[in-house]
Scaffold this motif. Sequence first.
Motif, PDB file in Angstrom:
ATOM      1  N   ALA A   3       0.834  -1.206   0.000  1.00  0.00           N
ATOM      2  CA  ALA A   3       0.000   0.000   0.000  1.00  0.00           C
ATOM      3  C   ALA A   3       0.869   1.257   0.000  1.00  0.00           C
ATOM      4  CB  ALA A   3      -0.926  -0.002   1.198  1.00  0.00           C
ATOM      5  N   ILE A   4       1.976   1.207   0.703  1.00  0.00           N
ATOM      6  CA  ILE A   4       2.884   2.366   0.732  1.00  0.00           C
ATOM      7  C   ILE A   4       3.487   2.592  -0.649  1.00  0.00           C
ATOM      8  CG2 ILE A   4       5.048   3.242   1.690  1.00  0.00           C
ATOM      9  CD1 ILE A   4       4.319   1.749   4.277  1.00  0.00           C
ATOM     10  N   PHE A   5       3.905   1.522  -1.308  1.00  0.00           N
ATOM     11  CA  PHE A   5       4.472   1.655  -2.647  1.00  0.00           C
ATOM     12  C   PHE A   5       3.419   2.155  -3.640  1.00  0.00           C
ATOM     13  CE2 PHE A   5       7.479  -1.767  -1.146  1.00  0.00           C
ATOM     14  CZ  PHE A   5       8.519  -0.882  -0.917  1.00  0.00           C
ATOM     15  N   ASP A   6       2.189   1.645  -3.503  1.00  0.00           N
ATOM     16  CA  ASP A   6       1.115   2.102  -4.390  1.00  0.00           C
ATOM     17  C   ASP A   6       0.810   3.576  -4.172  1.00  0.00           C
ATOM     18  OD1 ASP A   6       0.887  -0.389  -5.532  1.00  0.00           O
ATOM     19  OD2 ASP A   6      -0.760  -1.022  -4.210  1.00  0.00           O
ATOM     20  N   LEU A   7       0.816   4.008  -2.907  1.00  0.00           N
ATOM     21  CA  LEU A   7       0.573   5.420  -2.606  1.00  0.00           C
ATOM     22  C   LEU A   7       1.687   6.300  -3.151  1.00  0.00           C
ATOM     23  CD1 LEU A   7      -1.116   7.572  -1.113  1.00  0.00           C
ATOM     24  CD2 LEU A   7       0.344   7.147   0.877  1.00  0.00           C
ATOM     25  N   LEU A   8       2.924   5.900  -2.976  1.00  0.00           N
ATOM     26  CA  LEU A   8       4.050   6.672  -3.497  1.00  0.00           C
ATOM     27  C   LEU A   8       4.010   6.747  -5.020  1.00  0.00           C
ATOM     28  CD1 LEU A   8       6.624   8.213  -2.877  1.00  0.00           C
ATOM     29  CD2 LEU A   8       7.844   6.043  -2.873  1.00  0.00           C
ATOM     30  N   TYR A   9       3.678   5.626  -5.654  1.00  0.00           N
ATOM     31  CA  TYR A   9       3.564   5.597  -7.108  1.00  0.00           C
ATOM     32  C   TYR A   9       2.454   6.534  -7.585  1.00  0.00           C
ATOM     33  CZ  TYR A   9       4.029   3.442 -11.711  1.00  0.00           C
ATOM     34  OH  TYR A   9       4.278   3.213 -13.031  1.00  0.00           O
ATOM     35  N   ALA A  10       1.309   6.548  -6.876  1.00  0.00           N
ATOM     36  CA  ALA A  10       0.193   7.418  -7.235  1.00  0.00           C
ATOM     37  C   ALA A  10       0.542   8.896  -7.034  1.00  0.00           C
ATOM     38  CB  ALA A  10      -1.047   7.056  -6.417  1.00  0.00           C
ATOM     39  N   VAL A  11       1.269   9.201  -5.977  1.00  0.00           N
ATOM     40  CA  VAL A  11       1.685  10.591  -5.745  1.00  0.00           C
ATOM     41  C   VAL A  11       2.615  11.055  -6.854  1.00  0.00           C
ATOM     42  CG1 VAL A  11       3.071  12.045  -4.206  1.00  0.00           C
ATOM     43  CG2 VAL A  11       1.314  10.560  -3.265  1.00  0.00           C
ATOM     44  N   GLU A  13       2.590   9.930  -9.924  1.00  0.00           N
ATOM     45  CA  GLU A  13       1.729  10.107 -11.100  1.00  0.00           C
ATOM     46  C   GLU A  13       1.014  11.453 -11.045  1.00  0.00           C
ATOM     47  OE1 GLU A  13       0.956   8.442 -13.983  1.00  0.00           O
ATOM     48  OE2 GLU A  13       2.665   7.175 -13.543  1.00  0.00           O
ATOM     49  N   LEU A  14       0.491  11.812  -9.878  1.00  0.00           N
ATOM     50  CA  LEU A  14      -0.182  13.107  -9.737  1.00  0.00           C
ATOM     51  C   LEU A  14       0.791  14.263  -9.956  1.00  0.00           C
ATOM     52  CD1 LEU A  14      -2.537  12.477  -6.700  1.00  0.00           C
ATOM     53  CD2 LEU A  14      -3.206  12.940  -9.064  1.00  0.00           C
ATOM     54  N   TYR A  15       2.019  14.102  -9.466  1.00  0.00           N
ATOM     55  CA  TYR A  15       2.999  15.170  -9.659  1.00  0.00           C
ATOM     56  C   TYR A  15       3.349  15.331 -11.134  1.00  0.00           C
ATOM     57  CZ  TYR A  15       6.653  18.421  -8.454  1.00  0.00           C
ATOM     58  OH  TYR A  15       7.400  19.552  -8.346  1.00  0.00           O
ATOM     59  N   LYS A  16       3.425  14.207 -11.866  1.00  0.00           N
ATOM     60  CA  LYS A  16       3.654  14.302 -13.309  1.00  0.00           C
ATOM     61  C   LYS A  16       2.508  15.063 -13.980  1.00  0.00           C
ATOM     62  CE  LYS A  16       4.191  10.085 -14.749  1.00  0.00           C
ATOM     63  NZ  LYS A  16       4.542   8.800 -15.386  1.00  0.00           N
ATOM     64  N   LEU A  17       1.290  14.805 -13.542  1.00  0.00           N
ATOM     65  CA  LEU A  17       0.132  15.510 -14.109  1.00  0.00           C
ATOM     66  C   LEU A  17       0.211  17.009 -13.819  1.00  0.00           C
ATOM     67  CD1 LEU A  17      -2.628  15.270 -15.546  1.00  0.00           C
ATOM     68  CD2 LEU A  17      -3.631  14.993 -13.277  1.00  0.00           C
ATOM     69  N   ILE A  80      11.223  11.383 -12.257  1.00  0.00           N
ATOM     70  CA  ILE A  80      10.023  10.718 -11.748  1.00  0.00           C
ATOM     71  C   ILE A  80       9.860   9.349 -12.406  1.00  0.00           C
ATOM     72  CG2 ILE A  80       7.498  10.805 -11.720  1.00  0.00           C
ATOM     73  CD1 ILE A  80       7.748  13.840 -11.363  1.00  0.00           C
ATOM     74  N   LEU A  81      10.093   9.281 -13.715  1.00  0.00           N
ATOM     75  CA  LEU A  81      10.002   7.992 -14.398  1.00  0.00           C
ATOM     76  C   LEU A  81      11.021   7.002 -13.834  1.00  0.00           C
ATOM     77  CD1 LEU A  81       9.468   9.083 -18.105  1.00  0.00           C
ATOM     78  CD2 LEU A  81       7.794   8.093 -16.543  1.00  0.00           C
ATOM     79  N   PHE A  82      12.229   7.474 -13.542  1.00  0.00           N
ATOM     80  CA  PHE A  82      13.244   6.617 -12.941  1.00  0.00           C
ATOM     81  C   PHE A  82      12.798   6.122 -11.571  1.00  0.00           C
ATOM     82  CE2 PHE A  82      16.833   6.297 -10.003  1.00  0.00           C
ATOM     83  CZ  PHE A  82      17.503   5.224 -10.565  1.00  0.00           C
ATOM     84  N   LEU A  83      12.263   7.022 -10.734  1.00  0.00           N
ATOM     85  CA  LEU A  83      11.800   6.628  -9.406  1.00  0.00           C
ATOM     86  C   LEU A  83      10.674   5.606  -9.490  1.00  0.00           C
ATOM     87  CD1 LEU A  83      11.777   9.938  -7.344  1.00  0.00           C
ATOM     88  CD2 LEU A  83      13.069   7.880  -6.873  1.00  0.00           C
ATOM     89  N   GLN A  84       9.731   5.832 -10.403  1.00  0.00           N
ATOM     90  CA  GLN A  84       8.631   4.885 -10.551  1.00  0.00           C
ATOM     91  C   GLN A  84       9.143   3.519 -10.999  1.00  0.00           C
ATOM     92  OE1 GLN A  84       6.008   7.093 -13.165  1.00  0.00           O
ATOM     93  NE2 GLN A  84       4.620   7.487 -11.454  1.00  0.00           N
ATOM     94  N   SER A  85      10.077   3.506 -11.912  1.00  0.00           N
ATOM     95  CA  SER A  85      10.655   2.244 -12.364  1.00  0.00           C
ATOM     96  C   SER A  85      11.412   1.555 -11.234  1.00  0.00           C
ATOM     97  CB  SER A  85      11.583   2.501 -13.547  1.00  0.00           C
ATOM     98  OG  SER A  85      12.238   1.336 -13.920  1.00  0.00           O
TER      99      SER A  85
END
Length: 96
Positions: A3-11, A13-17, A80-85
């Motif tokens: 859940a923590i990883f999913d939340l960080l990934y979603a944040v 994504e929102l920052y990219k937007l 951000i793409l690097f962090l998500q990967s």
Amino acid sequence: MNAIFDLLYAVLELYKLVLIVTIIMGWLFVFGVINRYNKVVDTIWNVCTSLTEPVLRPIRNILPNMGGLDLSPIVVFLGILFLQSFIAKDLRPALT
């Protein structure tokens, strides 16, 4: 832990937007499509720049001056793409 990883990934994504909205609004200001005298547009612009400027400003100070071309959003977007990967492929499997 997932859940923590999913939340960080979603944040991220929102920052990219928000970063994309800031870039597009900046272009629309330059070309005169929208104006900052509209209260809604000005509010959106202020929120977006207050979220992105603390990250973009240090990168602008490091990058060389390219005239009117600002490459700092590209650097942030790639980061951000690097962090998500890294989160999806390396960190999550290692900790689960």
